[in-house]
Structures are given as C-alpha cells and as structure tokens.
Motif scaffolding. Structure first.
Motif, PDB file in Angstrom:
ATOM      1  N   GLY A  47      -9.868   8.001   7.948  1.00 40.55           N
ATOM      2  CA  GLY A  47      -9.214   7.660   9.194  1.00 40.55           C
ATOM      3  C   GLY A  47      -7.707   7.782   9.089  1.00 40.55           C
ATOM      4  O   GLY A  47      -7.153   8.149   8.042  1.00 40.55           O
ATOM      5  N   ALA A  48      -7.038   7.474  10.191  1.00 35.78           N
ATOM      6  CA  ALA A  48      -5.580   7.446  10.167  1.00 35.78           C
ATOM      7  C   ALA A  48      -5.097   6.281   9.310  1.00 35.78           C
ATOM      8  O   ALA A  48      -5.769   5.259   9.179  1.00 35.78           O
ATOM      9  N   ASN A  49      -3.931   6.444   8.714  1.00 35.39           N
ATOM     10  CA  ASN A  49      -3.309   5.405   7.896  1.00 35.39           C
ATOM     11  C   ASN A  49      -4.174   5.017   6.701  1.00 35.39           C
ATOM     12  O   ASN A  49      -4.271   3.847   6.334  1.00 35.39           O
ATOM     13  N   GLU A  50      -4.781   6.028   6.085  1.00 35.15           N
ATOM     14  CA  GLU A  50      -5.451   5.799   4.812  1.00 35.15           C
ATOM     15  C   GLU A  50      -4.435   5.269   3.815  1.00 35.15           C
ATOM     16  O   GLU A  50      -3.315   5.778   3.712  1.00 35.15           O
ATOM     17  N   GLY A  51      -4.829   4.227   3.072  1.00 34.91           N
ATOM     18  CA  GLY A  51      -3.865   3.619   2.166  1.00 34.91           C
ATOM     19  C   GLY A  51      -4.484   3.134   0.875  1.00 34.91           C
ATOM     20  O   GLY A  51      -5.626   2.673   0.843  1.00 34.91           O
ATOM     21  N   LEU A  52      -3.719   3.213  -0.192  1.00 28.11           N
ATOM     22  CA  LEU A  52      -4.108   2.755  -1.518  1.00 28.11           C
ATOM     23  C   LEU A  52      -3.419   1.437  -1.816  1.00 28.11           C
ATOM     24  O   LEU A  52      -2.186   1.352  -1.751  1.00 28.11           O
ATOM     25  N   HIS A  53      -4.193   0.408  -2.143  1.00 27.95           N
ATOM     26  CA  HIS A  53      -3.614  -0.877  -2.528  1.00 27.95           C
ATOM     27  C   HIS A  53      -3.092  -0.746  -3.961  1.00 27.95           C
ATOM     28  O   HIS A  53      -3.861  -0.558  -4.909  1.00 27.95           O
ATOM     29  N   LEU A  54      -1.780  -0.839  -4.119  1.00 24.72           N
ATOM     30  CA  LEU A  54      -1.160  -0.481  -5.391  1.00 24.72           C
ATOM     31  C   LEU A  54      -1.516  -1.444  -6.521  1.00 24.72           C
ATOM     32  O   LEU A  54      -1.722  -1.011  -7.664  1.00 24.72           O
ATOM     33  N   ALA A  76      -4.421   9.560  -0.486  1.00 23.14           N
ATOM     34  CA  ALA A  76      -3.791   8.590  -1.386  1.00 23.14           C
ATOM     35  C   ALA A  76      -4.828   7.724  -2.076  1.00 23.14           C
ATOM     36  O   ALA A  76      -4.612   7.250  -3.194  1.00 23.14           O
ATOM     37  N   ALA A  77      -5.950   7.513  -1.416  1.00 24.14           N
ATOM     38  CA  ALA A  77      -7.058   6.799  -2.033  1.00 24.14           C
ATOM     39  C   ALA A  77      -8.220   7.752  -2.300  1.00 24.14           C
ATOM     40  O   ALA A  77      -8.653   7.942  -3.427  1.00 24.14           O
ATOM     41  N   ASP A  78      -8.729   8.372  -1.230  1.00 24.83           N
ATOM     42  CA  ASP A  78      -9.944   9.193  -1.281  1.00 24.83           C
ATOM     43  C   ASP A  78      -9.577  10.664  -1.369  1.00 24.83           C
ATOM     44  O   ASP A  78      -9.347  11.301  -0.349  1.00 24.83           O
ATOM     45  N   ASP A  79      -9.590  11.280  -2.525  1.00 25.40           N
ATOM     46  CA  ASP A  79      -9.946  10.672  -3.797  1.00 25.40           C
ATOM     47  C   ASP A  79      -8.929  11.089  -4.843  1.00 25.40           C
ATOM     48  O   ASP A  79      -9.224  11.146  -6.019  1.00 25.40           O
ATOM     49  N   LYS A  80      -7.712  11.389  -4.384  1.00 25.86           N
ATOM     50  CA  LYS A  80      -6.706  11.782  -5.356  1.00 25.86           C
ATOM     51  C   LYS A  80      -6.286  10.607  -6.230  1.00 25.86           C
ATOM     52  O   LYS A  80      -5.854  10.806  -7.374  1.00 25.86           O
ATOM     53  N   ALA A  81      -6.481   9.388  -5.722  1.00 24.89           N
ATOM     54  CA  ALA A  81      -6.254   8.231  -6.585  1.00 24.89           C
ATOM     55  C   ALA A  81      -7.312   8.153  -7.681  1.00 24.89           C
ATOM     56  O   ALA A  81      -7.047   7.610  -8.761  1.00 24.89           O
ATOM     57  N   GLY A  82      -8.509   8.680  -7.426  1.00 19.05           N
ATOM     58  CA  GLY A  82      -9.515   8.760  -8.481  1.00 19.05           C
ATOM     59  C   GLY A  82      -9.056   9.676  -9.601  1.00 19.05           C
ATOM     60  O   GLY A  82      -9.229   9.373 -10.794  1.00 19.05           O
ATOM     61  N   ILE A  83      -8.473  10.816  -9.224  1.00 23.91           N
ATOM     62  CA  ILE A  83      -7.910  11.720 -10.235  1.00 23.91           C
ATOM     63  C   ILE A  83      -6.812  11.004 -11.017  1.00 23.91           C
ATOM     64  O   ILE A  83      -6.756  11.068 -12.251  1.00 23.91           O
ATOM     65  N   ALA A  84      -5.931  10.321 -10.287  1.00 23.75           N
ATOM     66  CA  ALA A  84      -4.808   9.635 -10.932  1.00 23.75           C
ATOM     67  C   ALA A  84      -5.289   8.531 -11.869  1.00 23.75           C
ATOM     68  O   ALA A  84      -4.690   8.310 -12.935  1.00 23.75           O
ATOM     69  N   ALA A  85      -6.361   7.838 -11.490  1.00 21.93           N
ATOM     70  CA  ALA A  85      -6.898   6.791 -12.364  1.00 21.93           C
ATOM     71  C   ALA A  85      -7.400   7.398 -13.675  1.00 21.93           C
ATOM     72  O   ALA A  85      -7.145   6.866 -14.767  1.00 21.93           O
ATOM     73  N   HIS A  86      -8.121   8.519 -13.584  1.00 28.37           N
ATOM     74  CA  HIS A  86      -8.578   9.193 -14.799  1.00 28.37           C
ATOM     75  C   HIS A  86      -7.392   9.652 -15.639  1.00 28.37           C
ATOM     76  O   HIS A  86      -7.375   9.487 -16.861  1.00 28.37           O
ATOM     77  N   ARG A 114       0.820  -1.216   0.000  1.00 26.70           N
ATOM     78  CA  ARG A 114       0.000   0.000   0.000  1.00 26.70           C
ATOM     79  C   ARG A 114       0.854   1.265   0.000  1.00 26.70           C
ATOM     80  O   ARG A 114       1.985   1.278   0.488  1.00 26.70           O
ATOM     81  N   LEU A 115       0.234   2.324  -0.506  1.00 31.75           N
ATOM     82  CA  LEU A 115       0.781   3.668  -0.420  1.00 31.75           C
ATOM     83  C   LEU A 115      -0.077   4.438   0.580  1.00 31.75           C
ATOM     84  O   LEU A 115      -1.278   4.612   0.371  1.00 31.75           O
ATOM     85  N   TYR A 116       0.547   4.888   1.663  1.00 31.83           N
ATOM     86  CA  TYR A 116      -0.186   5.516   2.763  1.00 31.83           C
ATOM     87  C   TYR A 116      -0.060   7.030   2.720  1.00 31.83           C
ATOM     88  O   TYR A 116       1.038   7.572   2.569  1.00 31.83           O
ATOM     89  N   ALA A 117      -1.169   7.726   2.876  1.00 32.70           N
ATOM     90  CA  ALA A 117      -1.204   9.182   3.031  1.00 32.70           C
ATOM     91  C   ALA A 117      -2.660   9.611   2.991  1.00 32.70           C
ATOM     92  O   ALA A 117      -3.529   8.888   2.456  1.00 32.70           O
ATOM     93  N   ARG A 118      -2.950  10.794   3.536  1.00 33.15           N
ATOM     94  CA  ARG A 118      -4.293  11.346   3.398  1.00 33.15           C
ATOM     95  C   ARG A 118      -4.534  11.710   1.937  1.00 33.15           C
ATOM     96  O   ARG A 118      -3.725  12.418   1.320  1.00 33.15           O
TER      97      ARG A 118
END
Length: 445
Positions: free
Chosen positions: A418-425, A118-128, A112-116
C-alpha cells in the motif's frame, strides 16, 4: 556471545541502512514491463553487495523470468549450510498522491523509514546482509544467498530455478525473510499460510439483451442469477458454505478487538463474519471474497435484461487443504447453486498451495532462542498468515529434508503493497540481531 554480537550488529547498522536506502531508490517493479531494466539494475546492485562481502555470486534466470541472485560463502568445514531467501522486486507504487513522501525516496518519519520496498522485501535482503557482515570472513555456517526477482508477480519461474540450481541451493536450513512479526516488540515465526484459488465465473441467461418491460417477470436476467450464486457461497453467519473444504484449529493467540478494528480498516459498526476464534477465521479456515464484477454500470444503464454477468472469486484455502480439492469443491458448489437453468462457465485464473510447517527440531529451537534474546526475553509466537506465499510450498517440496523457517521484518502497520509502506527501524535492528544469533547458534550445534 549475545552481548558481543549485539554490539557488532549496532556497528554495522548505519552501513546496512545506507545500503537498504540505495536499493529502495531502484524502481524494481516486476509487474511493469517498462521497468524491466530497473529490475535488472536491482539484481546487479544486490550482487555487488554480496560480492563486497566475499561471496561468489551470479545473476540467474529461468524460462525467461526475472533475474535472481545466487551467492555462496563458505564457513568452517563440516558446518551446516543455511540458505537465506528474500526478493528484490517490489509492488507498483500506484498513485504518488497517496504517499506522504516520494515512494522511491527513503524518508524517515518518527520511528519508521518510508518507501516502496523499505520493508517488503528489500529489508529482508538488508537483514541477511547485516547478519553476514557482522561475521566478516568468520561465518559460523556455510551461507547460500538466494534473492529472487519476481515474487511480487507470482514466482512463476521459481520451480524452474529451483530445479536448475538444485544442488547449488541445497541447504540444511532455509530462512525465508518475507513475512512479519506479531506486533512491535513481539516476534513471531510463521508456521502456516493459507493457499489461494482465483476463479472467474460467468452466468448467462439470454443469447442477447431484451426489453425488461416486455420480458421481465418471465425471463431471468443474468445479474439476478449471479447474485443468487454469490449469495450461496456463505451461510447466514458468513462462513464459507462450500462442502468438502478443510478447516483446522489455530494457535491459542488473542487478537484484541481494538487492534482487529484498527488494523483491518473495518467501518464503524460492522460485524465480523464467520464463527470460531479470530485467528482461526484469519489463518486456518477457508475464506472467500468477490473481488471483481463485470456488469453494466448504474450510470447509463438501460431498461434491458442483461444476458451475461461475470465475477471473480478469490478463495483462501486452509492449511491441510489442496488447491486441486478446493477447485473441485468450488465448481461442484457453483454448478449445484446456479438457478433457473442458467449456464455457468468457469475459468481458473491461478492457484497457490497452502503451507503447514512442522516447526519442531533443532533449527526451530535455535530460532526461538535467538528471537527471545533479540527481543530481550520476549518469546516468539507461532503465527499463521491469512494471505498466501505459494513459493514456500515450492521450497518444502524441493528440499524436504531442510528445516524451513519463515521470518520477516514486517509488523501490523508496515502497509506492505500500500501507500506509505514503512519499516520500523527498532524492530529491524532486532531482526538483524536475531538472524545473527541464529547463524551463530546453528554453527555451534
């Protein structure tokens, strides 16, 4: 086609991850007025990313709201138009001591990549971004990018934005990347979300506090009365006891007991409340919680009858219900169950409509095919969400002819908000591939 696109996705992923990490370092907490400059900087960074891909973009706002980015890039003449939505604002990080690494410094641990954000929702931007970068200047469809800046504070100005930029945002298919998948390795399309009613209530039994010894046993105190009101809101099984609320069936999805307990944080030995299947109770039946109380603290409490006490009610309403109906039924119930002649007043804090999406038609067929390919033969499930994303109803109302697909990058252990928000790479790579395949399939229709 899928093998070629898969290779192209893998070739752009390092750059996409770098772009995501740069976005994550921007503290775009929309709930914090002192970081309004960071929200603006985040919007500017998003705009720059899409400008670099050949989009024509602008930063917009409405009614004094946070900055959003709208960007356009044309595909072949006559191709369908696809709107890709995500949001660039994030939740507060809260206590840094709860994090295992700095909340705004992306850190890889394990898978995982951890950060506030990283998933919600800047990973959504990155996916687009990844999906359009794969195609370069040969997009198979016309693409409209809409990256909002105030989703985490309720999207208050979104209706005004949609109205002001309606023609610019018009699309045949809308992909909202702000939900998640059923599990690691199991994709999902979100097809229903519960709505929300939050209400503050006050129960008053006295004009002022009086001695509990002198008047106890004759005069009711407000905490007693409020407790009775709260207790009336559920039956003995834990079902919401308010008459006239809608409930419906849910998809035939098994939610294993061990997974339920692990993901819910339930204390050992706790029993579940309510009746029906687990997913019905979580997705398609109403739920009600008491999320706050105003009453004297135990420490320092005096021997007096409390004249007034307050509570905040948070009620989730089932798809098929309306916030207007839910408010009316809740008020009726509260007034009917206020004991001993006490005075009950209520204030609606906010509401959000439930969503039920008709997940049929060519766009959904294309999405299911794309997801199945991206997840190596695992078909997506139609998933409900117990939480509320009211802005989805805004899109459905604004663009009734469009097919709205709700997707996302999250999984059961993302820990968004929450704390330790993470994106499963590894899952993120599948998300990018799925969206790439989806655009290709929509352009080939």
């Amino acid at each position: 086609m899928s093998d070629d696109l898969r290779a192209r996705v893998q070739s752009v992923l390092p750059g996409i991850r770098s772009d995501l990490e740069d976005l994550v370092r921007i503290e775009s907490v929309s709930a914090d007025p002192e970081r309004a400059g960071e929200v603006q900087r985040s919007a500017e960074a998003v705009k720059a990313l899409f400008d670099a891909e050949g989009f024509t973009s602008e930063i917009v706002s409405a009614d004094g709201g946070a900055p959003a980015v709208i960007a356009h890039k044309a595909g072949p003449a006559g191709a369908p138009t696809v709107l890709l939505y995500a949001h660039h604002d994030v939740q507060p990080e809260n206590d840094h001591a709860d994090w295992d690494s700095p909340p705004f410094e992306p850190t890889e641990r394990g898978d995982r990549l951890y950060a506030r954000g990283a998933a919600d929702d800047k990973a959504g931007i990155a996916a687009h971004l990844g999906a359009v970068r794969v195609f370069g200047d040969d997009l198979p469809v016309n693409v409209v990018m809409f990256i909002e800046g105030e989703e985490e504070v309720g999207s208050e100005t979104l209706p005004a934005l949609l109205a002001e930029h309606h023609e610019s945002l018009r699309a045949d298919v809308i992909v909202i990347a702000d939900s998640g998948n059923w599990d690691i390795g199991v994709p999902a399309l979100t097809t229903s979300l519960r709505g929300l009613v939050r209400m503050d209530i006050e129960v008053r039994t006295l004009t002022h506090a009086v001695h509990s010894g002198m008047w106890g046993g004759l005069v009711p105190d407000s905490l007693m009365a409020l407790s009775r009101v709260i207790a009336s809101l559920h039956d003995d099984e834990g079902n919401v006891a308010i008459k006239g609320l809608h409930a419906g069936p849910a998809a035939d999805v098994e939610y294993p007991e061990d997974r339920l307990r692990a993901e819910s944080g339930a204390a050992p030995g706790i029993d579940w409340i309510g009746s029906g299947s687990a997913v019905e109770r979580l997705w398609t039946k109403p739920a009600l919680s008491i999320t706050g109380l105003d009453a004297p603290k135990v420490a320092g409490a005096s021997n007096t009858l409390v004249p007034a006490a307050r509570a905040r009610i948070s009620m989730r309403i089932a798809p098929g219900d309306t916030a207007e109906n839910a408010v009316a039924r809740l008020v009726e119930h509260l007034e009917a169950h206020t004991p001993w002649g006490a005075t009950l007043t209520h204030t609606v804090v906010d509401t959000g409509e439930a969503t039920q999406i008709d997940a049929t038609g060519p766009a959904y067929d294309a999405a299911r095919s794309a997801f199945t390919e991206a997840w190596d033969g695992t078909e997506p499930i139609d998933m409900g969400v117990g939480g509320s994303i009211p802005f989805i109803a805004e899109f459905l109302d604004a663009f009734p002819q469009a097919s709205v697909l709700v997707t996302g990058v999250e999984d059961p252990d993302t820990r968004a908000h929450g704390a330790n928000e993470g994106l499963h790479l590894a899952e993120f790579e599948r998300v990018v591939l799925a969206e790439t395949l989806l655009l290709a399939k929509l352009g080939a229709e």
